[in-house]
Design an enzyme around this catalytic site. Structure first.
Site, mmCIF file in Angstrom:
data_model
loop_
_atom_site.group_PDB
_atom_site.id
_atom_site.type_symbol
_atom_site.label_atom_id
_atom_site.label_comp_id
_atom_site.label_asym_id
_atom_site.label_seq_id
_atom_site.Cartn_x
_atom_site.Cartn_y
_atom_site.Cartn_z
ATOM 1 C CG HIS A 12 -1.979 -1.032 1.206
ATOM 2 N ND1 HIS A 12 -3.319 -0.736 1.190
ATOM 3 C CD2 HIS A 12 -1.909 -2.392 1.190
ATOM 4 C CE1 HIS A 12 -4.024 -1.846 1.166
ATOM 5 N NE2 HIS A 12 -3.188 -2.866 1.171
ATOM 6 C CD GLN A 17 9.696 -6.721 -7.795
ATOM 7 O OE1 GLN A 17 9.951 -7.683 -7.086
ATOM 8 N NE2 GLN A 17 8.452 -6.363 -8.068
ATOM 9 C CD GLU A 37 7.327 -2.791 -9.055
ATOM 10 O OE1 GLU A 37 8.038 -3.806 -8.918
ATOM 11 O OE2 GLU A 37 6.965 -2.080 -8.097
#
Length: 517
Positions: A19, A344, A367
């Protein structure tokens, strides 16, 4: 221009990694467009963020604006285990938040930073109640796909049949969406879900959905065109994703990680192009030890290089600390690297990475799509199973390794190996890579100047500025002095607020709230 002279938006986040990240990314995007952004969440998470991300006390410049952080105590001790139980924590957070957030906003006004808009993410819909009580407009950031938003909406309003105890395995047909098999529906909607508290938390947002003047979504028009068009006729949706791509501040050193990322980029630099399998199941998915072992042997047997993220569970989560099979690292040698957390975004953009074994959470899905990265779908629960359906069957950027917890099946090492090779070698690998690169180009176009998401962000910023002017104008006008109840009844709510939420809601005759561009 100093930060105190800018229009000020106040972002309130539920304290979960999945979140915090998208809401903070939204904050950076809004700051880059010339707003002052304050980001707040409980101090229990603020402490971790400061440690992992070097967050300072002063506002950080991003693009044409600034972002700053304020954290608040949630009323529980630092090591309180009840934070892991949403049925106990959400009421506590609401009780404290409804008292603390107004005080924070008042303090900002006293320090010449008046707040013009509140924005929350799911699980804390009471933020819009706070905004309403203060006479301020509010917006909400939805952190899953529009497809999942539509599924929850139709479930909440009982518009189509969903799996029930009397019909467990029915297919679900939603408008402008592909047919969903029972195990492709967001699993929190299953009658037998082991996570009913998450269903209750999500449904809470739909009870308050008439209060935000805008529902911002971390997706983009070109990705989910049909369902976005359909739901936009029902709710004031504005797609603003992919939020992790910010052309005006691509290297802004403001992050929301709860753990400091391990250094793995230099290791990736040493590997040939498209030779590494990246494995990460996000911040909340924890597999059983026997499944962990099968994945480990599948990686070894594939002969591929791999980067594997093994995040340790929170000490109060009830999950066991997973271990690697004996001798695993020695057998892998330099072909494998295991870390606790990774950067990431950088990993998915690295040329040595060939595919992404993912739990298919929406942050990771966006992503991957926006980085042109093929996926091996390993969903478990919640929106992950629906995201996997879209990644594999609709967006066509990957292969499916499993169908989620409802399948109740151990995925064996030979299946793991087969899926890894299918996603990295041969005609299927070439096909999904080609599709992934097309979505990457579409994502970059959406956030580029004049793109669909960029236009929506700008329209939202312009609307917040317009409402800010109206709020300040309203405050400067003389107010009627209410002498008694009869006069109060005559003036109604407008006499009791120094804001203009009711006047500026922009509701049409059908009660739909519209964002004025």
């Amino acid at each position: 221009m100093g930060s105190e002279s800018l229009v000020h938006v106040f972002l309130v986040s539920f304290p979960g990694q999945g979140h915090v990240n998208p809401l903070l990314r939204l904050g950076k995007r809004l700051a880059s467009k010339g707003l002052l952004v304050t980001f707040t969440t409980p101090e229990s998470i603020g402490k971790q963020m400061r440690k992992a991300s070097n967050i300072g006390e002063e506002p950080s410049p991003i693009g044409d604006g600034f972002i700053r952080f304020e954290f608040f105590e949630d009323g529980w001790d630092e090591d309180e285990p009840r934070r892991q139980d949403l049925d106990q924590y959400l009421p506590q957070l609401e009780k404290v938040g409804k008292e603390v957030i107004p005080r924070m906003i008042k303090k900002n006004e006293e320090q010449n930073r008046p707040v013009s808009c509140l924005i929350n993410n799911p699980f804390i819909p009471w933020v819009s109640d706070v905004a309403e009580s203060l006479g301020l407009p509010s917006a909400m950031l939805w952190v899953q796909s529009c497809a999942c938003f539509a599924a929850y909406y139709h479930y909440y309003h009982g518009l189509v049949p969903f799996p029930s105890e009397s019909a467990m395995e029915i297919d679900v047909q939603l408008p402008c969406m592909p047919l969903l098999k029972h195990d492709e529906v967001p699993s929190f909607l299953y009658p037998t879900t082991p996570y009913p508290f998450l269903r209750r938390a999500i449904m809470g947002q739909y009870k308050n959905l008439d209060k935000p003047f805008c529902v911002l979504m971390d997706t983009f028009q070109e990705l989910e065109h049909e369902i976005i068009e359909y739901m936009s006729k029902i709710c004031p949706i504005k797609t603003v994703g992919p939020l992790f791509k910010n052309p005006k501040a691509p290297n802004a050193n403001v992050r929301g990680d709860f753990m400091k990322a391990d250094d793995c980029i230099s290791w990736l630099d040493s590997k040939p192009p498209a030779s590494v399998v990246y494995v990460s199941f996000g911040s909340v998915v924890y597999l059983k030890q026997d499944q962990w072992d099968e994945i480990a042997f599948g990686l070894l047997n594939s002969g591929l290089n791999f980067l594997w993220v093994m995040k340790p569970p929170h000490k109060d989560s009830g999950y066991q600390l997973l271990t690697l099979p004996e001798g695993f690292l020695e057998k892998a040698g330099d072909k494998g690297k295991v870390v606790q957390w990774s950067p990431q975004e950088q990993v998915l953009a690295h040329p040595s990475v060939a595919c992404f074994v993912t739990h298919c959470g929406w942050n990771s899905s966006m992503e991957a799509l926006s980085s042109g990265m093929p996926v091996v779908a390993f969903p478990q629960w919640g929106d992950q199973v629906t995201d996997a359906k879209y990644l594999v069957d609709v967006f066509k950027v990957g292969v499916r390794m499993c169908r989620g917890e409802a399948e109740n099946k151990l995925i064996m090492r030979d299946v793991v190996e087969k899926c890894l090779l299918e996603a990295t070698v041969g005609p299927k690998a070439a096909e999904v890579k080609e599709n992934a690169l097309k979505w990457k180009a579409a994502a970059e176009a959406a956030v580029a100047e004049g793109g669909s998401s960029d236009r929506n962000i700008q329209a939202f910023v312009d609307e917040v500025k317009r409402r800010s002017i109206a709020i300040q104008s309203n405050k400067s006008e003389p107010k009627p002095v209410v002498q008694n109840a009869a006069v109060a009844d005559h003036f109604g709510a407008k006499a009791t607020t120094n804001g203009v939420a009711a006047d500026l809601a922009g509701s049409n005759a059908d009660g739909k709230v519209e964002l004025v561009a």
